[in-house]
Design a protein around this motif. Sequence first.
Motif, PDB file in Angstrom:
ATOM      1  N   GLU A 100       5.581   6.211 -10.290  1.00  0.00           N
ATOM      2  CA  GLU A 100       4.654   5.128 -10.000  1.00  0.00           C
ATOM      3  C   GLU A 100       4.051   5.328  -8.617  1.00  0.00           C
ATOM      4  O   GLU A 100       4.616   6.021  -7.774  1.00  0.00           O
ATOM      5  N   VAL A 101       2.887   4.723  -8.424  1.00  0.00           N
ATOM      6  CA  VAL A 101       2.238   4.710  -7.118  1.00  0.00           C
ATOM      7  C   VAL A 101       1.853   3.271  -6.833  1.00  0.00           C
ATOM      8  O   VAL A 101       1.222   2.611  -7.662  1.00  0.00           O
ATOM      9  N   LYS A 102       2.261   2.801  -5.653  1.00  0.00           N
ATOM     10  CA  LYS A 102       1.961   1.428  -5.252  1.00  0.00           C
ATOM     11  C   LYS A 102       0.740   1.417  -4.343  1.00  0.00           C
ATOM     12  O   LYS A 102       0.690   2.157  -3.357  1.00  0.00           O
ATOM     13  N   PHE A 103      -0.228   0.599  -4.700  1.00  0.00           N
ATOM     14  CA  PHE A 103      -1.370   0.316  -3.845  1.00  0.00           C
ATOM     15  C   PHE A 103      -1.022  -1.022  -3.201  1.00  0.00           C
ATOM     16  O   PHE A 103      -1.002  -2.056  -3.886  1.00  0.00           O
ATOM     17  N   GLU A 104      -0.697  -0.992  -1.901  1.00  0.00           N
ATOM     18  CA  GLU A 104      -0.192  -2.176  -1.222  1.00  0.00           C
ATOM     19  C   GLU A 104      -0.617  -2.167   0.243  1.00  0.00           C
ATOM     20  O   GLU A 104      -1.018  -1.115   0.765  1.00  0.00           O
ATOM     21  N   PRO A 105      -0.526  -3.328   0.909  1.00  0.00           N
ATOM     22  CA  PRO A 105      -0.859  -3.335   2.335  1.00  0.00           C
ATOM     23  C   PRO A 105      -0.032  -2.284   3.083  1.00  0.00           C
ATOM     24  O   PRO A 105       1.143  -2.080   2.785  1.00  0.00           O
ATOM     25  N   MET A 106      -0.665  -1.582   3.976  1.00  0.00           N
ATOM     26  CA  MET A 106      -0.068  -0.521   4.797  1.00  0.00           C
ATOM     27  C   MET A 106       0.250   0.744   3.999  1.00  0.00           C
ATOM     28  O   MET A 106       0.984   1.609   4.448  1.00  0.00           O
ATOM     29  N   GLY A 107      -0.334   0.899   2.821  1.00  0.00           N
ATOM     30  CA  GLY A 107      -0.151   2.091   2.001  1.00  0.00           C
ATOM     31  C   GLY A 107      -1.479   2.459   1.369  1.00  0.00           C
ATOM     32  O   GLY A 107      -2.539   2.232   1.953  1.00  0.00           O
ATOM     33  N   TYR A 108      -1.425   3.013   0.162  1.00  0.00           N
ATOM     34  CA  TYR A 108      -2.668   3.243  -0.583  1.00  0.00           C
ATOM     35  C   TYR A 108      -3.304   1.890  -0.887  1.00  0.00           C
ATOM     36  O   TYR A 108      -2.602   0.901  -1.128  1.00  0.00           O
ATOM     37  N   HIS A 109      -4.618   1.838  -0.924  1.00  0.00           N
ATOM     38  CA  HIS A 109      -5.342   0.624  -1.292  1.00  0.00           C
ATOM     39  C   HIS A 109      -6.779   0.985  -1.630  1.00  0.00           C
ATOM     40  O   HIS A 109      -7.226   2.097  -1.366  1.00  0.00           O
ATOM     41  N   VAL A 110      -7.490   0.047  -2.246  1.00  0.00           N
ATOM     42  CA  VAL A 110      -8.911   0.217  -2.547  1.00  0.00           C
ATOM     43  C   VAL A 110      -9.678  -0.595  -1.517  1.00  0.00           C
ATOM     44  O   VAL A 110      -9.444  -1.797  -1.370  1.00  0.00           O
ATOM     45  N   MET A 111     -10.589   0.056  -0.784  1.00  0.00           N
ATOM     46  CA  MET A 111     -11.447  -0.647   0.177  1.00  0.00           C
ATOM     47  C   MET A 111     -12.772  -0.961  -0.490  1.00  0.00           C
ATOM     48  O   MET A 111     -13.373  -0.103  -1.142  1.00  0.00           O
ATOM     49  N   LEU A 112     -13.210  -2.198  -0.319  1.00  0.00           N
ATOM     50  CA  LEU A 112     -14.483  -2.657  -0.868  1.00  0.00           C
ATOM     51  C   LEU A 112     -15.436  -2.917   0.291  1.00  0.00           C
ATOM     52  O   LEU A 112     -15.115  -3.697   1.195  1.00  0.00           O
ATOM     53  N   PHE A 113     -16.595  -2.256   0.271  1.00  0.00           N
ATOM     54  CA  PHE A 113     -17.587  -2.363   1.338  1.00  0.00           C
ATOM     55  C   PHE A 113     -18.866  -3.003   0.814  1.00  0.00           C
ATOM     56  O   PHE A 113     -19.155  -2.936  -0.379  1.00  0.00           O
ATOM     57  N   ASN A 114     -19.660  -3.561   1.730  1.00  0.00           N
ATOM     58  CA  ASN A 114     -20.954  -4.162   1.382  1.00  0.00           C
ATOM     59  C   ASN A 114     -20.808  -5.182   0.255  1.00  0.00           C
ATOM     60  O   ASN A 114     -21.508  -5.120  -0.756  1.00  0.00           O
ATOM     61  N   LEU A 115     -19.882  -6.110   0.447  1.00  0.00           N
ATOM     62  CA  LEU A 115     -19.635  -7.142  -0.560  1.00  0.00           C
ATOM     63  C   LEU A 115     -20.833  -8.074  -0.676  1.00  0.00           C
ATOM     64  O   LEU A 115     -21.455  -8.425   0.320  1.00  0.00           O
ATOM     65  N   LYS A 116     -21.125  -8.460  -1.915  1.00  0.00           N
ATOM     66  CA  LYS A 116     -22.208  -9.419  -2.133  1.00  0.00           C
ATOM     67  C   LYS A 116     -21.784 -10.784  -1.597  1.00  0.00           C
ATOM     68  O   LYS A 116     -22.581 -11.512  -1.036  1.00  0.00           O
TER      69      LYS A 116
END
Length: 164
Positions: A100-116
């Motif tokens: 498994e891979v955890k996307f969590e604070p201070m680890g992997y995560h998805v960054m969202l830019f230019n939010l509507k």
Amino acid sequence: MTLKKTLLGLTLLLPTLLVQAHEYEAGQLHIDHPWSREMPPVAPTAAAYFVIHNKGSEADRLLSVSTPVAGKAELHEHVHADGVMKMQQVQDVAIPAGGEVKFEPMGYHVMLFNLKQQAKDGERFPLILDFEKAGKVEVEVAVQKDAPAGHDHAAGHDAGKHQH
């Protein structure tokens, strides 16, 4: 009377549990509880988190992410460099066979830019995960005021030391 109270309590609690737990399947991959923290309306970015379990005997890779609510979505990770936590973009994330891979604070995560616009607590937004083998999977990201229990690894860290 006690049975009625118990049933009433469960009836009131069940919708809360259903809102909190949501899971997705993509071939041998299981994606658990995509979530994002509610941000101030003026914040220029947001992040999304989830856990990917690979139940198969072959590794897969998350190649990219996208969402209609942001101009750009990128895979990122936090790394410790020269005594400072730094965030950097990664090209893909390997999902090991049987792991498994955890996307969590201070680890992997998805960054969202230019939010509507920033999503508010209780809202959801779509996120498309594009895997090398499992293909594209659309999940719904639940926006929450606080991290789910056991997910807030950023608590206690000095935000002033983080760089992007």
